[in-house]
Design an enzyme around this catalytic site. Structure first.
Site, PDB file in Angstrom:
ATOM      1  CB  CYS A 134      43.313  31.669  36.523  1.00  0.00           C
ATOM      2  SG  CYS A 134      42.607  32.584  37.911  1.00  0.00           S
ATOM      3  CB  CYS A 137      45.019  34.550  38.414  1.00  0.00           C
ATOM      4  SG  CYS A 137      44.265  33.158  38.911  1.00  0.00           S
ATOM      5  CG  ASP A 138      46.811  35.412  34.796  1.00  0.00           C
ATOM      6  OD1 ASP A 138      47.552  36.052  35.660  1.00  0.00           O
ATOM      7  OD2 ASP A 138      46.725  34.198  34.325  1.00  0.00           O
TER       8      ASP A 138
END
Ligand code: NAP
Length: 313
Positions: A134, A137-138
């Protein structure tokens, strides 16, 4: 009867939420069951610029939050439970979860798909410690790093473009020398100075101690293997994997017609069992987008309403 619903929807991604909105708006007693985070794959998307009418800077999570609100405004009930067993052929249909047993006059399967793993040694061990699925997200953890992205579809190329916001360099590793991704975004990636490509290459092992220190790449034509170490001054590798999805149909395989893992439906999203519908990425279809998922949800809910009416359920 307690726990009897007109429609039970399994999954709260865009397809399931849209089905929830249409069903509850039609005054059907509607339950949406979601085992984890609402929204499915779209919550990992930082920018949704292809959903008609969505304001600029719409993110996956913001779009989903509004979809949940809308379905609830019309009376849909949503629970966070995991469906463990279904009997779709009985009438009413039985849906068992880790906490309850429900009955439904009709069922809409919107269980979506889960991301695919590369299956190389080290992948599981370093998941969350250098391997990510992701970018939204990261991505921020990849600030200033030389990042590697595995895959050759729309997701791999689009997310590579997104990762250039943080990374000093992005190398896309693809197992062939031609992309599956749309030409337009491949062109954008080619024009981006931060992005380069490693074609005919497959990551076959990931190594390290606390973090990833190196990985082995196999040439898919010659079979030769080489180890990719860290760039000078970099302490850990950051690898993003975007190699497609596997449909979540395990619960239904022995009851319903399934082709290559996906549920077979007609244009009304009807499956091989009367009163059971499949919507979104879990069904056989050509275009898997939020807009087609929400269209499916609406179609299935309207068809379910007619099914209940016609059969006097
Ligand atoms: P995808 O289109 O299925 O592409 C998967 C890619 O991963 C392919 O290039 C495939 O290689 C590669 N691959 C598969 N298994 C692999 C393995 N074991 N090791 C290495 N590489 C592997 O998946 P996606 O990119 O996630 O997209 C999924 C769906 O969402 C598609 O329908 C896509 O159009 C849609 N999507 C759309 C957008 C958009 O329009 N904005 C954005 C993201 C996703 P091969 O090419 O060799 O098969």
């Amino acid at each position: 009867m307690e726990n009897l619903y007109d429609v039970i929807i399994i999954g709260a991604g865009p397809a399931g939420l849209s089905a929830g909105l249409y069903a509850s708006r039609a005054k059907l007693n509607t339950l949406i069951i979601e085992k984890g985070i609402d929204g499915g794959q779209i919550v990992g998307t930082d920018s949704v610029d292809n959903y008609p009418g969505a304001p600029e800077n719409t993110t996956g999570p913001s779009l989903v939050a509004r979809m949940v609100e809308q379905a609830k405004e019309f009376g849909a009930k949503k629970v966070m439970e995991e469906v463990t067993e279904v009997d779709l052929k009985s009438q009413p249909k039985i849906i068992k979860t880790n906490q309850n047993e429900y009955q439904a006059k009709s069922v809409i399967i919107a269980s979506g798909a889960s991301h695919r793993f590369i299956g190389a040694p080290g992948e599981e061990e370093f998941s969350g410690r250098g391997i990510s699925y992701c970018a939204t997200c990261d991505g921020p953890f990849a600030e200033g790093l030389h990042v590697y992205v595995i895959g050759g579809g729309d997701a791999a190329v689009e997310e590579s473009l997104f990762l250039t916001k943080y990374a000093s360099k992005v190398t896309i590793i693809h197992r062939r020398d031609e992309f599956k991704a749309a030409k337009s975004i491949v062109e954008k990636a080619k024009e981006n100075e931060k992005i380069d490509f490693m074609f005919n290459s497959q990551v076959v092992e990931i190594k390290g101690d606390k973090f990833i220190e190196s990985f082995i790449v196999k040439d898919t034509i010659s079979g030769e293997e080489r180890e990719i170490g860290l760039d000078e001054g970099q302490k850990r590798h950051s690898i993003f994997v975007f190699i497609g999805y596997i449909p979540n149909t395990g619960l239904f395989t022995d009851q319903i017609d399934i082709v290559n893992g996906y549920i077979m439906t007609n244009e009304q999203c009807e499956t091989s069992i009367p009163g059971v519908y499949a919507v979104g990425d879990v069904r056989v279809k050509n275009v898997r987008q939020v807009v087609t998922a929400t269209g499916d949800g609406a179609t299935a809910a309207v068809t379910a309403e007619k099914f209940i009416e016609t059969n006097d359920l």
